[in-house]
Structure formats: structure tokens, C-alpha cells
Design an enzyme around this catalytic site. Structure first.
Site, mmCIF file in Angstrom:
data_model
loop_
_atom_site.group_PDB
_atom_site.id
_atom_site.type_symbol
_atom_site.label_atom_id
_atom_site.label_comp_id
_atom_site.label_asym_id
_atom_site.label_seq_id
_atom_site.Cartn_x
_atom_site.Cartn_y
_atom_site.Cartn_z
ATOM 1 N N SER A 131 0.848 -1.191 0.000
ATOM 2 C CA SER A 131 0.000 0.000 0.000
ATOM 3 C C SER A 131 0.883 1.240 0.000
ATOM 4 O O SER A 131 2.020 1.202 0.485
ATOM 5 C CB SER A 131 -0.893 0.012 1.244
ATOM 6 O OG SER A 131 -1.531 1.266 1.412
ATOM 7 N N TYR B 295 -2.266 -1.539 10.094
ATOM 8 C CA TYR B 295 -2.298 -1.752 8.647
ATOM 9 C C TYR B 295 -0.991 -1.287 7.998
ATOM 10 O O TYR B 295 -0.374 -2.014 7.213
ATOM 11 C CB TYR B 295 -3.485 -0.993 8.063
ATOM 12 C CG TYR B 295 -3.652 -1.126 6.568
ATOM 13 C CD1 TYR B 295 -4.283 -2.235 6.013
ATOM 14 C CD2 TYR B 295 -3.204 -0.122 5.702
ATOM 15 C CE1 TYR B 295 -4.456 -2.345 4.637
ATOM 16 C CE2 TYR B 295 -3.367 -0.226 4.332
ATOM 17 C CZ TYR B 295 -3.993 -1.340 3.800
ATOM 18 O OH TYR B 295 -4.154 -1.448 2.438
#
Length: 275
Positions: free
Chosen positions: A155, A168
Site C-alpha cells: 500500500s 495496517y
């Protein structure tokens, strides 16, 4: 002749979203597919996970291209379950060339207030699950002796700090270094390893009421339009999210001959979000 003709690709998180997009596009380019997803509930995830029907639809879409697919319900936290599906797929399809470690979850939470289980589920699925995916599958590529390619879904948040996603971001940053180490370890086998690092992607993981609320906590019942207003602030280009197909095209480039000398790299599909 497609860009993946004669190859077999293993895709995790294949029931919908980016995983389905990757599986179908590779099939269109000539690859047979081994697909897994996990359809049970994870209590710390605030949106519905994929269903058996979703995975069946991926199977239908791949078969509609004329390619073969072996699909199974397997949790990336379960090495034995992953290995069973991969082994079955290789036995039926004859080889393995490409691994797309794509499965993941998203669960915004305050760093100091999130539960221990919220942290643990994130790390177990988004980081350890990637390692287990590679452990279950990459030996088949090595055994084939033809080289191959691995792409891990990371990401832009591996590089860009944002509130309420420490777990995350830690997992997504972790898979970047995992990728780099594996790229070195597998280079002698002519196996390339890279990550794709997208910004917000318009999939079911993001387009749901729980995530809309996380992006717009000041609103009682935020809509997709409210979410998009906030999400646009993450990107330099004037968009709220990229599409799964945008990420897929970068993945295809990395696993095809066009990416034959690309390894150990992070590939941003982020609309300028890392700037």
C-alpha cells in the site's frame, strides 16, 4: 498469444476486488489460475468478507475466458490449507509460474485504543499471511526450474503516515522488506519479487458504511460522496480512488516478459499519494 500464455498463477483474495481483477485479467492473457479466498467471518473486520458465491463468480469469469481454474476456500493464516489448494492446483494444471499475494483486510482503529485482537488479526493476515502464501507456493516455482514472478500487494500507506491505521501500515511496510529479502534469495532461481503499492482502491474492502464512517467520523451517516470528498485529499491527482483494474495492469506488467528484469521494487499506483 497472450502475455501469460502457458503459465499458471496463484492468486489469494481472489473472490472479489483486486484479486478477482488480477485472476480474470491473467486468464484473458492466457494463464490458468489457482485461486483462494477466505469466506468465514473475522470479528475485528468492520465489513462483510467475501462469500462462497463471490468465489464461484470468479471461477465463472475465469472459465468464460476459456482458461482453467482450481479454486478453494483457504485462510492465509492456515499454511496447511493454503498448501492443500496450491498442491491440488499444481497437480491439475501442471506447473506454477506466478504468485500474487493479494489477500488482506482493513480495520481502522486508534493505535492506543484498538484491541489486542484487532492488531493481531491485521498482522496475522496482512503480514504473516503473505509469508505463508509464499511458503506454500514459491517452492513449486523453484521446482519448475523456469523462473517466475511474485507480486505482493502492499500500500502507499507503507510510506505515508496516516492516523488510525498503524497496524495496517506496519503490516504493509513489513511486506515491502519481506519482498526485498525474497527478491535477493530467489534471484538465483530467476524468480522476481516486487510489490504493488496502491492508494485507496474502489473495492468492497473500502466501499462500505464502516469505512465511510472511518473517513468521515464527524458525520452521522456518511455517504459514498462524503467518503470521496475526504479520500480525494489523500491523492495529488483529483480522484478519490483508483480502480482494481488500474492495479491489475501494473501487476500484469511485472509478471509478464515486459517486467523480466524488474525485481526488488515497490510500484506505486497511488495517484500521487506518496508525494
Amino acid at each position: 498469444m497472450g502475455r501469460a500464455t502457458g503459465k499458471v498463477a496463484f492468486v489469494t483474495g481472489a473472490a472479489r476486488g483486486q484479486g478477482r481483477s488480477h485472476a480474470v485479467r491473467l486468464a484473458e492473457e492466457g494463464a490458468d489460475i489457482i485461486a483462494v479466498d477466505f469466506t468465514a467471518k473475522v470479528d475485528t473486520v468492520p465489513y462483510p468478507l467475501a462469500t462462497a458465491g463471490d468465489l464461484a463468480e470468479t471461477v465463472r469469469l475465469v472459465e468464460a475466458t476459456g482458461r482453467r481454474i482450481v479454486a478453494g476456500d483457504a485462510d492465509v493464516r492456515d499454511l496447511a490449507a493454503l498448501g492443500k489448494v496450491v498442491d491440488q492446483g499444481v497437480a491439475e494444471l501442471g506447473r506454477l509460474d506466478i504468485v500474487l499475494a493479494n489477500a488482506g483486510i482493513f480495520s481502522p482503529a486508534s493505535t492506543l485504543e484498538m484491541s489486542e485482537q484487532t492488531w493481531q488479526d491485521m498482522i496475522d493476515i496482512n503480514l504473516t499471511g503473505v509469508w505463508k502464501t509464499l511458503k506454500a507456493s514459491v517452492p513449486h516455482i523453484i521446482e519448475g526450474g523456469r523462473g517466475g514472478a511474485v507480486v505482493i500487494t502492499s500500500s502507499v500507506m507503507a510510506f505515508h503516515a496516516q492516523e488510525y491505521i498503524a497496524h495496517y501500515s506496519a503490516a504493509k511496510a513489513g511486506v515491502v522488506m519481506l519482498m526485498k529479502v525474497m527478491a535477493k534469495e530467489l534471484a538465483s532461481h530467476n524468480i522476481r519479487v516486487n510489490t504493488v503499492n496502491p492508494t485507496t482502491v474502489a473495492t468492497d474492502m473500502i466501499l462500505n458504511d464502516a469505512i465511510f464512517q472511518a473517513f468521515r467520523p464527524e458525520l452521522e451517516n456518511p455517504t459514498r460522496a462524503d467518503f470521496e470528498e475526504a479520500a480525494r485529499s489523500l491523492n495529488a491527482l483529483p480522484i478519490a480512488a483508483v480502480e482494481a483494474q488500474d492495479v491489475t495492469e501494473t501487476v500484469l506488467h511485472l509478471v509478464a516478459d515486459s517486467g523480466r528484469y524488474i525485481t526488488g521494487t515497490t510500484n506505486l499506483v497511488d495517484a500521487g499519494g506518496a508525494l
